[in-house]
Enzyme design. Structure first.
Site, PDB file in Angstrom:
ATOM      1  N   SER A 238       0.849  -1.190   0.000  1.00 21.77           N
ATOM      2  CA  SER A 238       0.000   0.000   0.000  1.00 21.77           C
ATOM      3  C   SER A 238       0.885   1.240   0.000  1.00 21.77           C
ATOM      4  O   SER A 238       2.082   1.165   0.276  1.00 21.77           O
ATOM      5  CB  SER A 238      -0.901  -0.018   1.251  1.00 21.77           C
ATOM      6  OG  SER A 238      -1.761   1.101   1.288  1.00 21.77           O
ATOM      7  N   CYS A 239       0.290   2.388  -0.326  1.00 26.64           N
ATOM      8  CA  CYS A 239       1.026   3.662  -0.309  1.00 26.64           C
ATOM      9  C   CYS A 239       0.008   4.782  -0.201  1.00 26.64           C
ATOM     10  O   CYS A 239      -0.973   4.663   0.510  1.00 26.64           O
ATOM     11  CB  CYS A 239       1.913   3.797  -1.546  1.00 26.64           C
ATOM     12  SG  CYS A 239       1.021   3.742  -3.113  1.00 26.64           S
ATOM     13  N   GLY A 240       0.220   5.894  -0.908  1.00 23.74           N
ATOM     14  CA  GLY A 240      -0.721   7.000  -0.868  1.00 23.74           C
ATOM     15  C   GLY A 240      -1.888   6.815  -1.819  1.00 23.74           C
ATOM     16  O   GLY A 240      -3.051   6.928  -1.439  1.00 23.74           O
ATOM     17  N   TRP A 267      -3.822   4.569   0.883  1.00 21.15           N
ATOM     18  CA  TRP A 267      -4.148   5.428   2.019  1.00 21.15           C
ATOM     19  C   TRP A 267      -5.218   6.462   1.693  1.00 21.15           C
ATOM     20  O   TRP A 267      -6.003   6.857   2.571  1.00 21.15           O
ATOM     21  CB  TRP A 267      -2.885   6.133   2.523  1.00 21.15           C
ATOM     22  CG  TRP A 267      -3.089   6.736   3.870  1.00 21.15           C
ATOM     23  CD1 TRP A 267      -3.130   8.064   4.188  1.00 21.15           C
ATOM     24  CD2 TRP A 267      -3.304   6.040   5.099  1.00 21.15           C
ATOM     25  NE1 TRP A 267      -3.354   8.242   5.536  1.00 21.15           N
ATOM     26  CE2 TRP A 267      -3.471   7.011   6.124  1.00 21.15           C
ATOM     27  CE3 TRP A 267      -3.377   4.685   5.448  1.00 21.15           C
ATOM     28  CZ2 TRP A 267      -3.701   6.666   7.448  1.00 21.15           C
ATOM     29  CZ3 TRP A 267      -3.603   4.340   6.769  1.00 21.15           C
ATOM     30  CH2 TRP A 267      -3.763   5.326   7.754  1.00 21.15           C
TER      31      TRP A 267
END
Length: 283
Positions: A238-240, A267
């Site tokens: 996962s990330c932004g 996110w």
């Protein structure tokens, strides 16, 4: 020489093969607002000879209110076909700084069924610094047909993430900067809470490369080990907004880890919801 990922090619390797039939070169650059770089303008001003431009914003699902949502297979196939790329091509993807947004394109191609997708080690910035071939000529594109064979199992949905967080069925590896993970730094998107999902491990995407060059196999393993990522477990990245999560996916696949998925909403979706648990601090 230390062992490198099987998914990266050296600048020498690519330069020697430029113009060969069956080779497709793709500029997969994209930038955050604070970087003050326009990827399409930079591509138009100069790119690797024969390269085509992959537009992250256009090549997303516009029915979604989230940024960079994975596109529908038919839309992806039409766009890639218009770039002159086929399933049988050797596809080499690069971005400006190296190992920033190009892994997302690498992952998208693979998730859509392309078999031979590689990444240019070091990125275009280093390519230019070394005085390698650059052109502003418009790339001539031959008609082609890319057939999307979409592997939906490689993408985690919002509902999937709820179950993963609640039941600890997959370890979560978060590619955002450490300050955003701990909640010390604000999110770049207004209105989003800072912090991370319960149980997540912090693996900043920048920690997996040095100067745009992907770390060697031992280096990748050391970073993941230090972050507490258990390679014997299923993992979700996962990330932004789903882009740099693919850098962790690249590291995992380079180490032979196959049971991994990418949380496409990342996110932006998780922290944008009102009822999702968010943790601050190191753990």
């Amino acid at each position: 020489m230390a062992d490198k990922s099987a998914f990266v090619v050296s600048p020498d390797w690519l330069q020697e093969r430029l113009g060969q039939p069956g080779l497709s070169v793709v500029d997969g650059s994209w930038y955050l607002p604070f970087q003050n770089r326009d990827p399409k303008a930079e591509y138009d001003a100069g790119h690797i000879p024969g390269a085509v431009f992959f537009d992250h914003d256009k090549l997303s699902d516009h029915d979604s209110d989230l940024p960079h949502t994975f596109p529908k297979p038919e839309a992806f196939a039409a766009a890639i076909s218009s770039m002159g790329i086929t399933n049988d091509d050797t596809i080499v993807v690069y971005d400006g700084p190296g190992m920033f947004t190009s892994p997302r394109v690498w992952w998208m191609f693979r998730t859509m069924g392309a078999k031979n997708v590689l990444l240019l080690d070091g990125g275009f910035d280093n390519w230019k610094k070394a005085g390698r071939p650059v052109t502003d000529e418009v790339t001539k594109i031959a008609p082609s047909a890319f057939v999307a064979n979409f592997d939906a199992a490689k993408i985690a949905s919002f509902d999937d993430m709820h179950k993963i967080v609640e039941n600890d069925t997959r370890q979560i590896a978060d590619a955002r900067a450490a300050g955003r993970f701990t909640g010390v730094e604000p999110e770049p998107r207004a209105g989003l809470r800072s912090g991370h999902m319960p149980g997540a491990r912090s693996v900043p995407s920048s920690s997996l490369a040095d100067g745009g060059y992907l770390k060697d196999i031992n280096g990748l393993k050391q970073v993941l080990d230090k972050a507490g990522v258990d390679l014997s477990r299923p993992i979700v990245t996962s990330c932004g907004s789903g882009i740099t999560a693919a850098v962790i996916t690249l590291a995992l696949e380079s180490l032979g880890h196959k049971d991994n998925v990418l949380y496409d909403g990342s996110w932006t979706e998780w922290a944008g919801a009102k009822d999702t648990p968010v943790v601050t601090g190191d753990a």
